[in-house]
Design a protein around this motif. Structure first.
Motif, PDB file in Angstrom:
ATOM      1  N   ALA A 124     110.613  12.051  47.609  1.00 46.10           N
ATOM      2  CA  ALA A 124     110.513  10.754  48.282  1.00 46.10           C
ATOM      3  C   ALA A 124     109.443   9.878  47.654  1.00 46.10           C
ATOM      4  O   ALA A 124     109.574   8.643  47.631  1.00 46.10           O
ATOM      5  N   LEU A 125     108.377  10.479  47.125  1.00 43.56           N
ATOM      6  CA  LEU A 125     107.272   9.692  46.568  1.00 43.56           C
ATOM      7  C   LEU A 125     107.568   9.182  45.165  1.00 43.56           C
ATOM      8  O   LEU A 125     107.050   8.122  44.763  1.00 43.56           O
ATOM      9  N   MET A 126     108.368   9.904  44.407  1.00 40.65           N
ATOM     10  CA  MET A 126     108.608   9.522  43.014  1.00 40.65           C
ATOM     11  C   MET A 126     109.208   8.121  42.871  1.00 40.65           C
ATOM     12  O   MET A 126     108.711   7.314  42.070  1.00 40.65           O
ATOM     13  N   PRO A 127     110.273   7.756  43.601  1.00 37.41           N
ATOM     14  CA  PRO A 127     110.781   6.383  43.475  1.00 37.41           C
ATOM     15  C   PRO A 127     109.787   5.332  43.963  1.00 37.41           C
ATOM     16  O   PRO A 127     109.762   4.210  43.433  1.00 37.41           O
ATOM     17  N   LEU A 128     108.959   5.680  44.959  1.00 39.68           N
ATOM     18  CA  LEU A 128     107.948   4.725  45.416  1.00 39.68           C
ATOM     19  C   LEU A 128     106.923   4.464  44.323  1.00 39.68           C
ATOM     20  O   LEU A 128     106.518   3.318  44.081  1.00 39.68           O
ATOM     21  N   CYS A 129     106.475   5.527  43.660  1.00 44.05           N
ATOM     22  CA  CYS A 129     105.511   5.358  42.567  1.00 44.05           C
ATOM     23  C   CYS A 129     106.120   4.532  41.441  1.00 44.05           C
ATOM     24  O   CYS A 129     105.462   3.650  40.870  1.00 44.05           O
ATOM     25  N   GLU A 130     107.373   4.836  41.103  1.00 41.96           N
ATOM     26  CA  GLU A 130     108.030   4.103  40.023  1.00 41.96           C
ATOM     27  C   GLU A 130     108.149   2.619  40.355  1.00 41.96           C
ATOM     28  O   GLU A 130     107.860   1.752  39.521  1.00 41.96           O
ATOM     29  N   ALA A 131     108.578   2.314  41.581  1.00 41.31           N
ATOM     30  CA  ALA A 131     108.826   0.922  41.959  1.00 41.31           C
ATOM     31  C   ALA A 131     107.533   0.133  42.100  1.00 41.31           C
ATOM     32  O   ALA A 131     107.353  -0.914  41.458  1.00 41.31           O
ATOM     33  N   PHE A 132     106.608   0.622  42.933  1.00 41.83           N
ATOM     34  CA  PHE A 132     105.389  -0.150  43.183  1.00 41.83           C
ATOM     35  C   PHE A 132     104.446  -0.141  41.983  1.00 41.83           C
ATOM     36  O   PHE A 132     103.644  -1.056  41.828  1.00 41.83           O
ATOM     37  N   GLY A 133     104.530   0.902  41.138  1.00 40.05           N
ATOM     38  CA  GLY A 133     103.713   0.914  39.929  1.00 40.05           C
ATOM     39  C   GLY A 133     104.225  -0.008  38.854  1.00 40.05           C
ATOM     40  O   GLY A 133     103.507  -0.313  37.894  1.00 40.05           O
ATOM     41  N   SER A 134     105.482  -0.464  38.977  1.00 41.01           N
ATOM     42  CA  SER A 134     106.072  -1.362  37.979  1.00 41.01           C
ATOM     43  C   SER A 134     105.959  -2.823  38.380  1.00 41.01           C
ATOM     44  O   SER A 134     106.295  -3.706  37.591  1.00 41.01           O
TER      45      SER A 134
ATOM     46  N   PRO B 248     113.504   4.938  52.290  1.00 47.67           N
ATOM     47  CA  PRO B 248     114.343   3.934  52.947  1.00 47.67           C
ATOM     48  C   PRO B 248     115.654   3.763  52.202  1.00 47.67           C
ATOM     49  O   PRO B 248     115.669   3.718  50.959  1.00 47.67           O
ATOM     50  N   PRO B 249     116.790   3.695  52.917  1.00 44.79           N
ATOM     51  CA  PRO B 249     118.089   3.559  52.244  1.00 44.79           C
ATOM     52  C   PRO B 249     118.167   2.265  51.456  1.00 44.79           C
ATOM     53  O   PRO B 249     117.796   1.195  51.948  1.00 44.79           O
ATOM     54  N   LEU B 250     118.601   2.363  50.204  1.00 46.25           N
ATOM     55  CA  LEU B 250     118.701   1.194  49.345  1.00 46.25           C
ATOM     56  C   LEU B 250     119.923   0.360  49.718  1.00 46.25           C
ATOM     57  O   LEU B 250     120.935   0.893  50.191  1.00 46.25           O
ATOM     58  N   PRO B 251     119.867  -0.953  49.506  1.00 45.74           N
ATOM     59  CA  PRO B 251     121.027  -1.798  49.796  1.00 45.74           C
ATOM     60  C   PRO B 251     122.155  -1.547  48.818  1.00 45.74           C
ATOM     61  O   PRO B 251     122.002  -0.808  47.835  1.00 45.74           O
ATOM     62  N   SER B 252     123.284  -2.142  49.093  1.00 43.66           N
ATOM     63  CA  SER B 252     124.448  -1.952  48.229  1.00 43.66           C
ATOM     64  C   SER B 252     124.180  -2.443  46.819  1.00 43.66           C
ATOM     65  O   SER B 252     124.747  -1.945  45.851  1.00 43.66           O
TER      66      SER B 252
ATOM     67  N   GLN C 276     116.305  -5.131  40.281  1.00 48.20           N
ATOM     68  CA  GLN C 276     115.696  -6.216  41.028  1.00 48.20           C
ATOM     69  C   GLN C 276     115.969  -6.080  42.520  1.00 48.20           C
ATOM     70  O   GLN C 276     115.102  -6.340  43.367  1.00 48.20           O
ATOM     71  N   GLY C 277     117.199  -5.653  42.862  1.00 50.10           N
ATOM     72  CA  GLY C 277     117.522  -5.453  44.272  1.00 50.10           C
ATOM     73  C   GLY C 277     116.701  -4.351  44.905  1.00 50.10           C
ATOM     74  O   GLY C 277     116.251  -4.467  46.053  1.00 50.10           O
ATOM     75  N   SER C 278     116.469  -3.277  44.141  1.00 52.19           N
ATOM     76  CA  SER C 278     115.653  -2.175  44.659  1.00 52.19           C
ATOM     77  C   SER C 278     114.208  -2.621  44.864  1.00 52.19           C
ATOM     78  O   SER C 278     113.573  -2.277  45.861  1.00 52.19           O
ATOM     79  N   MET C 279     113.671  -3.406  43.920  1.00 53.00           N
ATOM     80  CA  MET C 279     112.302  -3.887  44.042  1.00 53.00           C
ATOM     81  C   MET C 279     112.136  -4.739  45.295  1.00 53.00           C
ATOM     82  O   MET C 279     111.169  -4.584  46.054  1.00 53.00           O
ATOM     83  N   SER C 280     113.068  -5.657  45.516  1.00 59.30           N
ATOM     84  CA  SER C 280     112.990  -6.523  46.693  1.00 59.30           C
ATOM     85  C   SER C 280     113.062  -5.712  47.974  1.00 59.30           C
ATOM     86  O   SER C 280     112.360  -6.002  48.957  1.00 59.30           O
ATOM     87  N   HIS C 281     113.908  -4.682  47.956  1.00 62.64           N
ATOM     88  CA  HIS C 281     114.041  -3.848  49.158  1.00 62.64           C
ATOM     89  C   HIS C 281     112.738  -3.119  49.450  1.00 62.64           C
ATOM     90  O   HIS C 281     112.286  -3.060  50.599  1.00 62.64           O
ATOM     91  N   TYR C 282     112.120  -2.549  48.419  1.00 60.46           N
ATOM     92  CA  TYR C 282     110.862  -1.835  48.634  1.00 60.46           C
ATOM     93  C   TYR C 282     109.765  -2.794  49.099  1.00 60.46           C
ATOM     94  O   TYR C 282     108.932  -2.435  49.937  1.00 60.46           O
ATOM     95  N   LEU C 283     109.752  -4.007  48.552  1.00 58.02           N
ATOM     96  CA  LEU C 283     108.749  -4.975  48.982  1.00 58.02           C
ATOM     97  C   LEU C 283     108.911  -5.337  50.451  1.00 58.02           C
ATOM     98  O   LEU C 283     107.918  -5.529  51.166  1.00 58.02           O
ATOM     99  N   SER C 284     110.144  -5.391  50.917  1.00 53.60           N
ATOM    100  CA  SER C 284     110.369  -5.713  52.331  1.00 53.60           C
ATOM    101  C   SER C 284     109.902  -4.595  53.250  1.00 53.60           C
ATOM    102  O   SER C 284     109.630  -4.824  54.429  1.00 53.60           O
ATOM    103  N   GLN C 285     109.794  -3.368  52.714  1.00 50.42           N
ATOM    104  CA  GLN C 285     109.345  -2.219  53.512  1.00 50.42           C
ATOM    105  C   GLN C 285     107.880  -1.883  53.253  1.00 50.42           C
ATOM    106  O   GLN C 285     107.405  -0.813  53.639  1.00 50.42           O
ATOM    107  N   LYS C 286     107.164  -2.788  52.602  1.00 54.48           N
ATOM    108  CA  LYS C 286     105.816  -2.488  52.121  1.00 54.48           C
ATOM    109  C   LYS C 286     104.867  -2.055  53.244  1.00 54.48           C
ATOM    110  O   LYS C 286     104.184  -1.028  53.132  1.00 54.48           O
TER     111      LYS C 286
END
Length: 701
Positions: A484-494, A434-438, A443-453
């Motif tokens: 595509a999976l690597m940033p998801l693992c990094e974000a949700f695993g943290s 998913p495209p990241l916000p500006s 913290q912004g990336s984490m919130s974005h991934y959570l919204s797409q959970k």
């Protein structure tokens, strides 16, 4: 045997033995053993002489010498040993078998001047002289050609244990051109052999299968998607070379039409699997309706409508192949008028008419209700326009619509949407990124991934299907999926789960569930359980193996960004391109994901060597003890353990108590990476406890 090698047979020297009832002494037994040994030498050399004189063996040795020099080097060493004992060996052999002949047969295949004819070489290996062979019947004028390379590649491509990073489309295209040149065959013969090999591949499917083995869907992907795409690339080369004029009269396109018409005679191979009978009948009925309407309008195909929809027909695999070719503009609908193409059913046949696709209602703006959603999941999309609308909903719809769109795209459209499958796999990869916000902060990336959970969880569950992973591999998308999976693992695993998290809730979408799906899917893309040195070495010769590593997948992904035209997945199928087909523009690096990188290094270290001990002050020790406490609590309840698990380990974790206080056994709400970091030490403690008898091996498992 060389001097530094030990025999695999238990050969013993003479030992004092009592006389047996027949009076045979130990000396006589040793003499008999020596006679047997000499007889074995003679038999072995005779067999070796016969084999080395055979043209097939020489052809194989030539291929081994050219492609596996380390293996041939071992053979050369053994041959030198035989030459050193030539005089003694020739006294044992018959006069017709000479050591010099044996040496000459083997050494000459390594001579640079030895250049056998390629066509004869392949013909010898295939042994296709029999006129009853189906492979022999594929060629015209009685010429013996070898197409076994198609069967070998397709069967190897179905091995789900080894995923590839290169698209099968490019491999099949180049393989077809090579086989056509070696066999000096026409394009009709080449395409016909390709279709028959793929049909045999489908017929070899056995369902139901057990275990992580690709099932029927992967084989159908090869027949109905990958081969048409490879043929489209072959035809495009000819069109680009000759120009658009006279496109329909080009030899390759005419050869394709002739090869499809010839398939009618192979009725046994065209029997559809039971799960495809209705789909094949619908394709045949579509042709029957076209044919009936063509008669109504006087044989003018341009004036044909769908006025008559009551005609039924019996379908087979040929109808699905033709539909796949028509959808990619390889042939036109005049194929429906071929003699014998439409077979009307008898009275005992139960054939179904084509039903209106639920995608029609979807394109007309119907809301994604549960019945429509379930129908779209079970019915593959038929056009890129349908995928475009679905992609727009997955990005911009409500939370419920996004989740529904993700489930739809990972349904039948992914595994059986053969006419648009290459677009679907790209769409799935795009939705996993998913495209990241500006706001590019962490913290912004984490919130974005959570919204797409919810959307991400639905996609990850869909692509975890064993055939889906293999289909991504066949399209050469494994590097892109890993990226595509690597940033998801990094974000949700943290991310730690909320304090009120309970893992026992059914259908709960949590940071743990998203991380688990993403991480397990990432692990399936390469041999994570092998020591690093085994990825690139095979045997003492040090030959390179084609095993994928995470580093190599990242390198392949980045090279596709730098050289986008070199990617086999960019093959133009002749259909329109969706907004999700864009090539990624940003490279990725493992160092950009510190948690994933730390686990990657730890995993390699744990596989390559034994685990070092930990001090009690190490934070990982505390996490490991919490995990051990949960294990002990579970075992204590079942009466398995009466002592301290971790106290048995002298090198890793210690000090875990068996108190029954509920507070001590609360499931810790920690980020997933912290759990994974502690897992090797937990395993060491449990294994040590098993070794000291604290738990049984069954309970440990």
């Amino acid at each position: 045997m060389t001097q530094d090698q030990e025999s695999v047979y238990p050969i013993e020297g003479p030992q004092p033995m009592d006389m047996d009832v027949k009076g045979v002494s130990a000396v006589k037994q040793n003499e008999q053993r020596e006679q047997l040994r000499r007889r074995n030498i003679v038999m072995a050399l005779e067999v070796l002489h016969i084999m080395a004189a055979d043209t097939k063996i020489q052809a194989f040795l030539r291929l081994i010498c050219l492609n596996m020099p380390d293996k041939f080097s071992v053979l050369s060493q053994r041959l030198t040993l035989i030459e050193a004992h030539k005089m003694a060996l020739e006294r044992l052999l018959p006069t017709s078998h000479k050591i010099d002949d044996l040496v000459m047969y083997i050494w000459r295949v390594s001579n640079l001047d030895y250049q056998p004819n390629n066509k004869r070489l392949v013909g010898v290996l295939g042994n296709l002289r029999s006129s009853n062979s189906m492979l022999g019947q594929l060629t015209g004028a009685g010429r013996a050609a070898c197409w076994i390379i198609f069967d070998i590649y397709m069967e190897n491509a179905m091995d789900g244990r080894h995923l590839g990073g290169i698209s099968a489309i490019e491999i099949i295209k180049e393989m077809s051109k090579t086989a056509q040149a070696i066999n000096e065959a026409s394009w009709q013969e080449t395409f016909k052999a390709l279709w028959i090999s793929a049909l045999r591949l489908v017929q070899r499917a056995r369902e139901p299968l057990e275990g992580p083995i690709p099932h029927l869907d992967t084989r159908l992907c090869m027949l109905l998607a990958l081969i048409p795409l490879a043929i489209a690339a072959i035809l495009k080369e000819e069109t680009d070379a000759c120009g658009a004029e006279g496109n329909k009269s080009l030899p390759r396109r005419l050869g394709l039409v002739s090869s499809l018409q010839d398939l009618v005679q192979y009725s046994g191979l065209l029997v559809p699997p039971s799960s495809l009978v209705n789909v094949a009948n619908a394709a045949a009925s579509k042709a029957a309706i076209f044919r009936a309407n063509c008669k109504v309008v006087g044989g003018n195909p341009s004036m044909i409508g769908q006025s008559d929809s009551s005609t039924k027909a019996v379908g087979n695999m040929l109808h699905l192949i033709v539909e796949a070719c028509i959808s990619r503009n390889l042939i036109d609908t005049t194929a429906y008028l071929w003699p014998g193409y439409v077979v009307l059913p008898g009275h005992s046949k139960d054939t179904s008419l084509p039903q209106e696709s639920p995608w029609v209602n979807f394109m007309q703006g119907a809301p994604l209700s549960d019945p429509l959603k379930n129908a779209l999941i079970a019915t593959p999309a038929s056009s890129v326009a349908e995928l475009d609308k679905l992609y727009h909903i997955a990005l911009n719809g409500s939370e419920q619509e996004k989740s529904a769109a993700a489930k739809i795209v990972c349904g039948a459209s992914l595994v059986r949407g053969w006419n648009i499958q290459e677009h679907v796999v790209r769409m799935v990869v795009k939705l996993l990124s998913p495209p990241l916000p500006s706001d590019s902060s962490l913290q912004g990336s984490m919130s974005h991934y959570l919204s797409q959970k919810s959307t991400l969880n639905a996609i990850l569950l869909g692509v975890s299907y064993v055939d889906a992973v293999h289909i991504f591999s066949l399209y050469g998308m494994v590097p892109d999926v890993a990226a595509a999976l690597m940033p998801l693992c990094e974000a949700f695993g943290s991310m730690p789960p909320p304090s009120n998290h309970r893992s026992t809730i059914v259908d709960e979408t949590s940071v743990y569930s998203v991380f688990s799906c993403a991480f397990l899917c990432l692990l399936r893309l390469w041999k994570f359980y092998k020591p690093p040195q085994e990825y690139c070495l095979a045997g003492r010769g040090g030959s390179v193996r084609l095993e994928l590593t995470l580093d190599y997948l990242v390198l392949m992904h980045n090279s596709r960004i730098e050289f986008p035209n070199s990617s086999a997945t960019s093959t133009n199928s002749g259909s329109s391109t969706g907004s999700f087909d864009e090539v990624p523009t940003q490279p990725i690096y493992i160092d950009s994901f510190p948690k994933l990188r730390a686990w990657y290094i730890q995993n390699q270290a744990c596989i390559a060597s034994t685990l070092s001990g930990l001090g009690n002050t190490n934070p990982v020790h505390q996490v490991a003890n919490k995990i051990l406490s949960m294990i002990c609590r579970k075992m204590t309840k079942s009466g398995v353990v009466s002592g301290n698990l971790s106290s048995a380990s002298s090198s890793s974790v210690s000090g875990s108590s068996l108190s029954t206080s509920d507070d001590s056994y609360q499931r810790p709400t920690l980020p997933a990476w912290e759990f994974l970091e502690a897992v090797p030490y937990v395993l060491e403690a449990v294994l040590t406890a098993c070794y000291h008898g604290r738990i049984s091996s069954r309970d440990m498992t």
